[in-house]
Each structure stands twice: as structure tokens, then as C-alpha cells.
Write an enzyme that holds these catalytic residues in place. Structure first.
Site: not given
Lengths: 377, 390
Positions: A100, A169
Site C-alpha cells: 500500500e 478489518h
């Protein structure tokens, strides 16, 4: 022969009496069948709305490209980018490694040069690995360079809780990104929101954080013909009044809008008319719409999925205190996710995310309606 | 001692040292000079270029002038900082001028450069003016970022300089993104992403390098190895300080960064390589005379002998001076005149920059967005100070 009655059917086509009778029950008297078809709204899923927005904007501007994990050959981790690789090719739909920081930085650099990247995070939890680029490289550049380096980039992906995916998450990042000057932060709810806001985000010359919701991807909403047009765009920074009311204002964004609307139904059965505001844009925040509503209803409940401390509701409350204090007849109520990392077990998870009951209860408190006290933890 | 070969029997024409000529030789009108670099190049997974570098008298003189200008600018910035006209951070580049100048000699303004915070001289090399630099350092309106950026945030997009970045290592993925865009738009240009030995260990660098190698991006990563990441010597920070090898599957070249002709040769080589094959790494062996920034004396983690040793043996400006003198391209006093002119240029620029006022208070709220939609923004006390973003 003459005895057989031929009934004149206003619809012209149908002779079968049973069918005619059925149609008479369905249609208001005198209406023509074709009129019914043109007013029935088409329904599309949020994922289809997003896909069509991406497709149209990529088609309209060759500088727009999409980059992220599994966006290409896998057709998108949540199938949002389905079909785009095939249509636009690997130069414009790029599968990245699981890095990322690297690919977000590359996206921002491409935006510096003048391209219009769409960087997908598989979920915004992973955006934390790239957050330096979102904030220091993207949000602040136009200011630091006094306008020389603008960053027309969109960071998009699912945000907030899904179902049973656990603490790492499930976080909502709306408050984090909306904190930063130089960013725009959008939170669509319906398919129309998804289409209009994503198209606006891609066309916008500033960095936009576009917070979707995984659980909304599969939900269908009616969309007007106008919303399906390729030029359709929603304004950034404007909230939508999803339901008008006069007793209490409920602000919400993303998935919580659906819950707020359900709460409004429950409340209306009890004689409380709730006005539900779909924020659509967390930064810029539509303070004008929120305050106008509170000045009308005099009571406010803010709803969000994310952690409560320093959250979106806190900002909305402060805005109302600053601008509309004299109009408040009750303290502002705040409904948010529980102040704990998201647990896995279903019963605990249900407690960690706002439910319709919570919104109803808070609205009643704001209206000084007797409610049983919650059991202390 | 650099081996020198004169190409022809024609006597070398003496160039007027006051002529600031662009450092590319026009065929036939100027004799070419071939100079050997101080040390040969070392390659990693690549055959290094030749150490014989072509140059011209006007190029060498322009190298001398421009590096002297940079040296003078940085020394003047030191004084301005000590008199508190420059605040906050100020990272000086003196000693490293050959890298900035050598890169420019082989590329065009359509190629892109991005660097970290030691950016004043790169800004100048990319076409920025002294006045804009000093004004920005002093936070004035005439600054290249209108006083809103400061020392670490100089930009000149119209000549391919993308800043000016404060977060160590962040500029490397950004630079790879610039290269991505150049390839996407089929421009046939390259990006040089500069970083230091301190940044060379950053994970995001390897992430960006991996993607650049996968996608064949025309990105050249240039490690300006001045051997100290702030106060930490390279051997204390990197298990492998052979930064030109750290790309592993990406080829690299080690270059004497104090030799402007070596830098020029390496940049030319790297540009040709990157346009065909994707990324490569250049490690510039260079040195900064100042500490990390103005708040660092620079002598607690290195000896004064080391600093003065480099200044005597390897100074980039002195090397070019010796070349010019040995080729009789100018006399010693002509070179001294150039230095005097340069000093005056810098003094005049500082005086002009000092005339520039501070930004108007309304500038607090400009450039937050390109398109603000009339959104409100607030000062510290929003009941006192607020603005509408256009």
C-alpha cells in the site's frame, strides 16, 4: 354472435376479463399501462452503480486509471471493477502487489504529473499503511506549493464494519480523514449516491477519500433516469434530506442511513416525526443543512458506525452548539460504535455496532419520552 | 590526477568566462575535451559506462559558475538562518553541488526530478531563481511557494521539479509515480528520484522499486550518499551500505558524486537505460560540509579532519577549477572574478528578497483546495476568523 359482449378495455390491448380486473386493481383508474412503465424506477445494486461510474469516467477521460490489489484479473475483490480490465486494458487497470505505501505513493506521484488515478484499498484498514501519502503527500501539497502541485486523486474502498471480520478489518476512518484540511471525504449510501459522488470525486481536482461500505455493495436502490445518465454528478459538500420530519433530526452516513430510516419508521408509529439527513460528505461537512434542520426540529441525534471519541458526531454536535444553540430543546444525543475494538462473536459484534433500537431510544431521549434505562455493563 | 587528452592540433579557444553558456556543445563550433573521471564506475548487474567523458570549455565554465552560485547561496542561507531571518528547518547542500549540476547536464526540463528536503540547489539547477529561493526561505510573498512552503517545499513544476518533501523516503514512490505518468503519456522522458543514505533503508522505497521493475517504469533512483543520515553514519544504519547494490534485481551504478563529469556521464547512461529497460539505481558518493541541518553542528559524529580532508581532496568546485586552469580555458583571476560576480548576485538577490513583504493574512486560507465550492474554513477562534474557500 351479438350476445358476446366485447368489453371495451381502457388499456386497449387486453381482452381477457380476469386480467383486466387484475389490472384495474393494480392501476389507478384511467391510467394507461405504458405510463406505469415509464414511472417505475430501475433498481441497481450499489456495486453496479460504482462499476458504471468507474466505467463512464474512464471512458470520458483517458487520464483516469485504476490501481489496486485484485482490481484487474480478479475483477475486483468485491467485483466493483468487474469488466474494466477487459474494456480498458492493463495499462489503465493495474493490479498491484500488496504494498500500500508503495502504490499509494506511486498514485500520488502520477497525480502530481497530471494523471487522474483511482487508488483502491481493499479495505480502508489497509490505508493506514499508506496514510502518510494520503495526508502528507496528497492533502497538503496544493497548499505547500501555493497551488503549483494539485493532486486530482481518488482513494476508494470499503470502510467500516463488515460482518464477523474482527478488530483489524472493521474500523471506520471517516473521522480520521475528515480531520485533515486539503482532503475531501465522501460517504455514499444509496446507488444514486454511489454513482453521483464517485463521478464527482473522479472529476474533482483535489484528493478525495471515498468511503464505501462492503455490506451496502449488494443492496439495491431505485435510480432515476437522470442518475443513470453519464453526465450525472452529485455536488460535493451537500447533504441530502432522505426523509423530512419535524420533531427530531437524525444525521447519519453510509450504512447507518438505512438504519436511521428504519428508526424513523419505528418512531413515526409512535408519533415522533424524525428528519433523516444523509450526510454524503463528511468533509466538507454540510453544516448549513444540518443546522437548518436542527433549527426546525430543535433536537438532534447523530449516528455513526465508528468509534465515538473524537468522531463525526462530536463535530456535528459542536457545529450545532456554535451556530444553533438557542434552538436546541434538548442535549444532542450521540449514537456510535462501541468504544472497543470490534469483537468477532456475533452477539458481541451486534453490541459493538449501532442498531435501529439504539437510534430509536436516543431519539426518544431527545424528545423527553420515557425510555427504560439501559443495563449498566 | 585526471588524464587529459586534447583532441586536435587546433589551439583551444579561450571562452569569455563571463559568458554563461548552456552546457551542451554545439557541434563544430567548440572543441570537445575528453576528461577521465576520478575513479571508474562500479556496476551492479550492469556494465558500467566508460570513464572518459566528453565536455566543452563552455560547459566546464558553466559548471564552475553554477556550482559557485549554489555554494554561495547555501553559505548565505547559513548566515540568514543565524540572524533568524530563516526559521525552522534549513538543510544545506554545500559539498553536494556536483550531483545537482551533473544531472542537469544530461537531461532536459521535460525530465522530472524529485528530492527530499535538501532541495535549494536542485531548485536552482531546475531553473529556479535566487530571489524566489531566498524569499521562500524567509517566508516572503515572492517565494517560490509564496512563503507557504519553506525550505523543504520548493517546487517548479513547469521545469520538471516536483519538490521538496519533508517525509524521509516518501519522495521515492512519488518519483516512481512521476515515471509511471511519463510512460503512460508516452513522453519519452525519465524521472530521477533523489534520496539519501538515511532514506535508503525505507520500506516504501523497495515497494516502489518492485512495482517500477515489474512495470518497466523509467525511474532512476539516485542515492545521494553523504554517509550520514542526520547523526548516524551509514555503517550504523545499513547492514549493507552498498546502496547501488540494494536494488537486488535492479541494476545499479556507483558514481563519484564529487566529480561533476562522472555524474553527467552516469545520468546520461541511466536515462538511456531507463527509457529502454525500466528502473536503475545510481549511488552518488558525495559529502555535505554542513551538519544535517542548521541545528546540527555536524562535528559530533564526524571529525573536523574528515570534513577538511574532503574539502581539500574532493571538493567539486576545486576539481573543475583545476580542470579549467590546466586546459587554460580561463585564468585564475578570471575564475576569481566569476566568484566575485556570483557573490554579488547572491547579495543582490538577498536584498531583493528582503524587500518582499510577508504574505497577506488572507493567504492563510488559499490553496487548501483547488476547488473549494465556497466551503467555510476557520481560524483558531472561529467566531473571530473564518473564510470561504473559493
Amino acid at each position: 354472435m351479438l350476445g358476446i359482449a366485447r368489453r371495451k378495455v381502457g388499456l386497449g390491448l387486453f381482452r381477457a376479463p380476469i386480467l383486466q380486473e387484475r389490472l384495474h386493481r393494480v392501476l389507478p383508474a384511467g391510467s394507461v399501462l405504458s405510463k406505469k412503465y415509464s414511472t417505475s424506477a430501475k433498481e441497481i445494486q450499489v456495486r453496479e452503480a460504482l462499476n458504471s461510474a468507474l466505467d463512464e469516467e474512464m471512458s470520458a477521460d483517458p487520464k483516469v486509471f485504476l490501481m489496486g490489489e485484485e482490481v484487474g484479473e480478479y475483477q475486483g475483490a468485491y467485483k466493483i471493477s468487474k469488466g474494466l480490465l477487459e474494456k480498458y486494458g492493463p495499462e489503465r487497470v493495474l493490479d498491484t502487489p500488496i504494498t500500500e505505501a508503495g502504490f499509494a505513493g506511486i498514485g500520488v506521484g502520477a497525480a502530481y504529473y497530471g494523471l487522474r488515478p483511482i487508488v483502491e484499498f481493499m479495505t480502508f484498514n489497509f490505508s493506514m499503511q499508506a496514510i502518510d501519502h494520503i495526508i502528507n503527500s496528497a492533502a497538503k501539497s496544493n497548499y505547500m506549493s501555493a497551488g503549483q502541485i494539485s493532486v486530482p486523486i481518488v482513494f476508494r474502498g470499503p470502510n467500516g464494519a463488515a460482518a464477523g471480520v474482527g478488530a483489524q478489518h472493521s474500523q471506520c476512518y471517516a473521522a480520521w480523514y475528515a480531520h485533515v484540511p486539503g482532503l475531501k471525504v465522501l460517504t455514499p449510501y444509496s446507488s444514486e449516491d454511489a454513482r453521483g459522488l464517485l463521478k464527482a470525486a473522479i472529476r474533482d481536482p483535489d484528493p478525495v477519500v471515498f468511503l464505501e461500505n462492503e455490506l451496502l455493495y449488494g443492496e439495491s436502490f431505485p435510480v432515476s433516469a437522470e442518475a443513470l445518465d453519464s453526465s450525472f454528478c452529485l455536488p460535493i459538500g451537500k447533504a441530502k434530506i432522505e426523509r423530512e420530519g419535524k420533531d427530531v433530526t437524525i444525521t447519519a452516513f453510509s450504512k447507518m442511513v438505512g438504519y436511521a430510516l428504519q428508526a424513523a419508521d419505528v418512531l413515526s408509529a409512535e408519533g415522533i416525526s424524525a428528519e433523516v439527513i444523509n450526510l454524503r460528505s463528511i468533509r466538507p461537512l454540510d453544516r448549513a443543512t444540518i443546522n437548518a434542520s436542527v433549527r426546525k426540529t430543535n433536537r438532534l441525534v447523530t449516528v455513526e458506525e465508528g468509534f465515538p471519541q473524537h468522531g463525526v458526531g462530536a463535530e456535528i454536535c459542536m457545529s450545532v452548539v456554535e451556530e444553533s444553540f438557542e434552538y436546541l430543546d434538548a442535549p444532542v444525543e450521540r449514537i456510535a460504535g462501541a468504544d472497543v475494538p470490534m469483537p468477532y462473536s456475533a452477539n458481541l459484534e451486534r453490541m459493538a455496532v449501532p442498531q435501529v433500537d439504539d437510534i430509536v431510544r436516543a431519539a426518544k431521549r431527545a424528545c423527553y419520552r420515557a425510555v427504560p434505562l439501559a443495563a449498566a455493563a | 590526477m585526471a588524464a587529459v587528452r586534447r583532441l586536435s592540433a587546433v589551439p583551444i579557444r579561450r571562452c569569455h568566462p563571463l559568458l554563461l553558456l548552456r552546457p551542451f556543445s554545439s557541434a563544430g563550433s567548440e572543441p570537445s575535451i575528453t576528461v577521465e573521471t576520478s575513479v571508474p564506475f562500479t556496476g551492479h548487474k550492469i556494465d558500467p559506462p566508460s570513464r572518459s567523458v566528453e565536455t566543452t570549455p563552455s560547459e566546464l565554465l558553466s559548471f564552475f559558475r553554477e556550482m559557485s552560485l549554489m555554494r554561495r547561496m547555501e553559505i548565505a542561507a547559513d548566515s540568514l538562518y543565524k540572524s533568524k531571518l530563516i526559521r525552522g528547518f534549513c538543510h544545506l547542500y554545500d559539498g553536494q553541488e556536483a550531483v545537482a549540476i551533473g544531472l542537469e547536464a544530461s537531461i532536459t526540463k521535460k525530465d522530472a526530478i524529485i528530492t527530499a528536503y535538501r532541495d535549494h540547489c536542485i531548485y536552482l539547477a531546475r531553473g529556479g531563481t535566487l530571489v524566489e529561493a531566498f524569499a521562500e526561505l524567509m517566508g516572503r510573498r515572492a517565494g517560490c511557494s509564496k512563503g507557504k512552503g519553506g525550505s523543504m517545499h520548493f517546487y517548479k513544476k513547469d521545469s520538471g521539479f516536483f519538490g521538496g518533501h519533508g517525509i524521509v523516503g516518501a519522495q521515492v514512490p512519488l518519483g516512481c509515480g512521476l515515471a509511471f505518468a511519463q510512460k503512460y503519456l508516452k513522453e519519452g522522458t525519465v524521472t530521477f528520484a533523489l534520496y539519501g543514505d538515511g532514506a535508503a533503508n525505507q520500506g516504501q522505497l523497495f515497494e516502489a522499486l518492485n512495482i517500477s521493475a515489474l512495470w518497466d517504469l523509467p525511474a532512476i533512483l539516485v542515492c545521494e550518499n553523504n554517509h550520514y543520515g542526520m547523526g548516524t553514519a551509514e555503517w550504523r544504519a545499513a547492514k549493507s551500505p552498498a546502496y547501488y547494490k540494494r536494488g537486488d534485481y535492479v541494476p545499479g551504478l556507483k558514481v563519484d558524486g564529487m566529480d561533476v563529469l562522472a555524474v553527467k556521464q552516469a545520468a546520461k547512461f541511466a536515462k538511456e537505460y531507463a527509457l529502454k529497460n525500466g528502473p536503475m539505481i545510481l549511488e552518488m558518493d558525495t559529502y555535505r560540509y554542513h551538519g544535517h541541518s542548521m541545528s546540527d553542528p555536524g562535528s559530533t559524529y564526524r571529525t573536523r579532519d574528515e570534513i577538511s580532508g574532503v574539502r581539500q581532496e574532493r571538493d567539486p568546485i576545486e576539481r573543475v577549477r583545476k580542470l579549467i586552469l590546466s586546459h587554460e580555458l580561463a585564468t585564475a583571476s578570471e575564475l576569481k572574478d566569476i566568484e566575485k560576480e556570483v557573490r554579488k548576485q547572491v547579495d543582490d538577490a538577498i536584498a531583493e528578497a528582503k524587500e518582499s513583504p510577508m504574505p497577506d493574512p488572507s493567504e492563510l486560507f488559499t490553496n487548501v483546495y483547488v476547488k473549494g465550492f465556497g466551503v467555510e474554513s476557520f481560524g483558531a477562534d472561529r467566531k473571530e476568523v473564518k473564510a470561504v474557500l473559493p
